[in-house]
Design a protein around this motif. Structure first.
Motif, mmCIF file in Angstrom:
data_model
loop_
_atom_site.group_PDB
_atom_site.id
_atom_site.type_symbol
_atom_site.label_atom_id
_atom_site.label_comp_id
_atom_site.label_asym_id
_atom_site.label_seq_id
_atom_site.Cartn_x
_atom_site.Cartn_y
_atom_site.Cartn_z
ATOM 1 N N UNK A 233 68.064 31.724 26.956
ATOM 2 C CA UNK A 233 67.203 30.830 27.719
ATOM 3 C C UNK A 233 66.779 31.497 29.026
ATOM 4 N N UNK A 234 67.752 32.088 29.718
ATOM 5 C CA UNK A 234 67.444 32.781 30.971
ATOM 6 C C UNK A 234 66.435 33.892 30.740
ATOM 7 N N UNK A 235 66.610 34.626 29.647
ATOM 8 C CA UNK A 235 65.726 35.759 29.359
ATOM 9 C C UNK A 235 64.300 35.287 29.104
ATOM 10 N N UNK A 236 64.132 34.120 28.458
ATOM 11 C CA UNK A 236 62.763 33.614 28.254
ATOM 12 C C UNK A 236 62.068 33.394 29.589
ATOM 13 N N UNK A 237 62.770 32.793 30.539
ATOM 14 C CA UNK A 237 62.161 32.591 31.861
ATOM 15 C C UNK A 237 61.795 33.922 32.503
ATOM 16 N N UNK A 238 62.667 34.890 32.393
ATOM 17 C CA UNK A 238 62.378 36.209 32.970
ATOM 18 C C UNK A 238 61.175 36.863 32.291
ATOM 19 N N UNK A 239 61.031 36.677 30.973
ATOM 20 C CA UNK A 239 59.856 37.253 30.300
ATOM 21 C C UNK A 239 58.571 36.606 30.805
ATOM 22 N N UNK A 240 58.628 35.315 31.113
ATOM 23 C CA UNK A 240 57.418 34.661 31.619
ATOM 24 C C UNK A 240 57.089 35.113 33.044
ATOM 25 N N UNK A 241 58.110 35.381 33.831
ATOM 26 C CA UNK A 241 57.868 35.949 35.168
ATOM 27 C C UNK A 241 57.195 37.309 35.051
ATOM 28 N N UNK A 242 57.642 38.097 34.105
ATOM 29 C CA UNK A 242 57.037 39.405 33.868
ATOM 30 C C UNK A 242 55.632 39.246 33.278
ATOM 31 N N UNK A 243 55.471 38.325 32.347
ATOM 32 C CA UNK A 243 54.187 38.132 31.664
ATOM 33 C C UNK A 243 53.055 37.875 32.644
ATOM 34 N N UNK A 244 53.348 37.099 33.689
ATOM 35 C CA UNK A 244 52.293 36.693 34.619
ATOM 36 C C UNK A 244 52.328 37.433 35.948
ATOM 37 N N UNK A 245 53.156 38.489 36.054
ATOM 38 C CA UNK A 245 53.101 39.357 37.219
ATOM 39 C C UNK A 245 54.053 39.016 38.343
ATOM 40 N N UNK A 246 54.864 37.978 38.205
ATOM 41 C CA UNK A 246 55.858 37.698 39.244
ATOM 42 C C UNK A 246 56.916 38.799 39.285
ATOM 43 N N UNK A 247 57.222 39.370 38.141
ATOM 44 C CA UNK A 247 57.971 40.632 38.069
ATOM 45 C C UNK A 247 56.906 41.699 37.858
ATOM 46 N N UNK A 248 56.649 42.490 38.888
ATOM 47 C CA UNK A 248 55.442 43.339 38.892
ATOM 48 C C UNK A 248 55.568 44.609 38.055
ATOM 49 N N UNK A 249 56.790 45.070 37.829
ATOM 50 C CA UNK A 249 57.006 46.314 37.092
ATOM 51 C C UNK A 249 57.730 46.040 35.775
ATOM 52 N N UNK A 250 57.508 46.908 34.797
ATOM 53 C CA UNK A 250 58.197 46.798 33.516
ATOM 54 C C UNK A 250 59.709 46.949 33.719
ATOM 55 N N UNK A 251 60.479 46.216 32.941
ATOM 56 C CA UNK A 251 61.938 46.276 32.998
ATOM 57 C C UNK A 251 62.481 46.573 31.609
ATOM 58 N N UNK A 252 63.627 47.231 31.545
ATOM 59 C CA UNK A 252 64.255 47.523 30.256
ATOM 60 C C UNK A 252 64.853 46.256 29.676
ATOM 61 N N UNK A 253 65.083 46.252 28.366
ATOM 62 C CA UNK A 253 65.778 45.126 27.750
ATOM 63 C C UNK A 253 67.129 44.897 28.418
ATOM 64 N N UNK A 254 67.827 45.980 28.750
ATOM 65 C CA UNK A 254 69.147 45.855 29.365
ATOM 66 C C UNK A 254 69.064 45.129 30.699
ATOM 67 N N UNK A 255 67.999 45.387 31.445
ATOM 68 C CA UNK A 255 67.821 44.686 32.731
ATOM 69 C C UNK A 255 67.764 43.181 32.496
ATOM 70 N N UNK A 256 67.031 42.753 31.494
ATOM 71 C CA UNK A 256 66.959 41.326 31.182
ATOM 72 C C UNK A 256 68.341 40.766 30.844
ATOM 73 N N UNK A 257 69.091 41.510 30.024
ATOM 74 C CA UNK A 257 70.425 41.046 29.625
ATOM 75 C C UNK A 257 71.344 40.934 30.847
ATOM 76 N N UNK A 258 71.336 41.963 31.690
ATOM 77 C CA UNK A 258 72.231 41.994 32.854
ATOM 78 C C UNK A 258 71.882 40.898 33.859
ATOM 79 N N UNK A 259 70.588 40.668 34.066
ATOM 80 C CA UNK A 259 70.164 39.635 35.008
ATOM 81 C C UNK A 259 70.580 38.251 34.512
#
Length: 450
Positions: A345-371
């Motif tokens: 669930x947390x990762x879905x929110x993070x993907x949406x932040x990335x999708x729309x530019x709130x996370x401005x740079x690409x992140x590794x899958x591991x970054x999503x897991x760790x966050x």
């Protein structure tokens, strides 16, 4: 307005009293029906059973609420799931916030004004009885938005906060219908870069009045503020988030990481009380919902008419006036492991932040897991659940004891655009979405580059 729970001497409760480090607590909430676990834990004495003296305080908006948790004015709060994640990664305000408890599934809707609905309606398929066929795609809105653009008029819609589920759900719906909801960048945090539809923040209780005034043409919000538009005769909910993404995660209960570290027994006790409240809300096929509606209607909680709250809280949802349909899972508080804080669930929110530019740079899958693991705390949840089972207050079979923190992938048929979601593959998921940032793309000025 604050309400306070009275301290109960050990012995009057069936729960096993933990040796809490702090027994006087203040929790914040926004006036929405999905704050129900807090109200129920208070009214049914579940906080008392854990030796907690709790004060619940309604907050003016989500920013004030978050600031209260960060500065310690609030010991915890009913939060947008995106808030602990955004704060922890330093988007907006930087602070490490954690959650051991997810508050609910579903519970939101997208509403448009009567005028916009009249313009959309010719584009909406109908059933044999003439009523609109649901779910309604934003493709039905696209010609309306294009006509406004041709007239040089911005098409404005409201959502409750930049990192809210409502922002991401409204964006998801628009994009699935071929409309650009706009991007964020490090230099421009309006979220309106390249947008066909201009999204802006409106506090939930103000949504109907803001739409009625013509400032916005529609909005995405939690209940009871979609049903309020129907009752006031000013708007039509066109889709629920259950139709958008079946059993999607909604709010969480957030506390600062420092508070949990300094008060581990207190955090456990709070989690126990909230799990009991969630069980009560869903048990016996929602048998307690009428009582919950009465509680929530009180001015110190949501403060809306019982009839308005009951319209969705008791298993139905009214679209156009008189078009009431069965939606038994519109609000889910416990079943389907709703309260377990899944990493996916947390990762879905993070993907949406990335999708729309709130996370401005690409992140590794591991970054999503760790966050996700730094914010969502299933170990606390399961420890609280184990205690409740041992005390005879919960059933062993109701908890995902062996979970690795990831739900089974959401199948294509459960999402409006037919795109499945697998939290184990965040970057592959982003690449599968036709509109939005993917790979190494970033927003530079008013353009997507890469």
């Amino acid at each position: 307005m604050a309400v306070a729970a009275s301290f109960v001497i050990a012995g009057s409760a069936s729960a096993e009293m933990l040796d809490v480090e702090k027994d006087e607590l203040t929790f914040g909430f926004i006036k929405l029906t999905d704050m129900a676990p807090l109200a129920v834990a208070y009214e049914n004495g579940y906080f008392e059973d854990e030796g907690l003296f709790v004060t619940l305080v309604a907050q003016a908006n989500w920013k004030v609420l978050l600031d209260g948790v960060i500065d310690g004015t609030l010991d915890g709060a009913h939060m947008l799931a995106g808030q602990p994640l955004a704060a922890t990664i330093g988007y907006g305000t930087e602070a490490h916030i954690v959650t051991p408890f997810s508050m609910d599934l579903n519970g939101n809707g997208i509403t448009v004004s009567n005028e916009i609905w009249d313009q959309m309606k010719p584009n909406v398929p109908t059933m044999e009885d003439g009523r609109p066929q649901h779910p309604i795609s934003a493709a039905a809105l696209k010609p309306v938005v294009e006509s406004y653009k041709d007239q040089g008029k911005p098409f404005n819609m409201g959502m409750v906060f930049p990192v809210s589920t409502h922002n991401y759900e409204l964006r998801y719906w628009l994009a699935a219908g071929g409309l650009e909801p706009g991007y964020y960048s490090d230099d421009n945090i309006t979220g309106q870069i390249g947008a066909d539809v201009m999204l802006s923040v409106t506090p939930p209780p103000q949504m109907p009045a803001t739409m009625e005034a013509g400032t916005i043409y529609g909005y995405c919000v939690g209940e009871p503020w979609n049903q309020q538009a129907v009752f006031k005769g000013i708007g039509v909910p066109v889709i629920t988030d259950y139709e958008l993404w079946k059993n999607n995660p909604e709010k969480v209960f957030g506390m600062s990481a420092d508070f949990v570290e300094e008060n581990p027994q207190t955090a456990l006790a709070v989690t126990k009380a909230l799990i009991r409240a969630a069980i009560w809300l869903d048990e016996n096929d929602n048998a307690n919902r009428a009582e919950a509606v009465e509680i929530l209607s009180r001015s110190e909680y949501v403060g809306a008419d019982e009839e308005v709250i009951a319209n969705s809280m008791t298993g139905t949802f009214e679209y156009e006036k008189g078009d009431t349909r069965e939606v038994p899972d519109f609000n889910v508080f416990f079943r389907y492991n709703a309260t377990y804080p899944f990493y996916s669930d947390a990762i879905w929110y993070l993907t949406q932040m990335r999708r729309w530019g709130q996370i401005s740079e690409a992140k590794s899958d591991q970054w999503y897991f760790d966050t996700a693991a730094s914010v969502y705390k299933p170990a606390i949840y399961l420890e609280a659940a184990r205690m409740l089972v041992d005390e005879g207050l919960a059933a062993e079979a109701d908890f995902p004891w062996d979970s690795d923190g990831f739900k089974a992938p959401t199948p294509a048929e459960d999402v409006i655009d037919g795109i499945p979601y697998d939290g184990r593959q965040p970057n592959a998921y982003l690449d599968s979405l036709p509109i939005g940032l993917k790979g190494d793309q970033k927003v530079v000025g008013n353009q997507v580059e890469g």
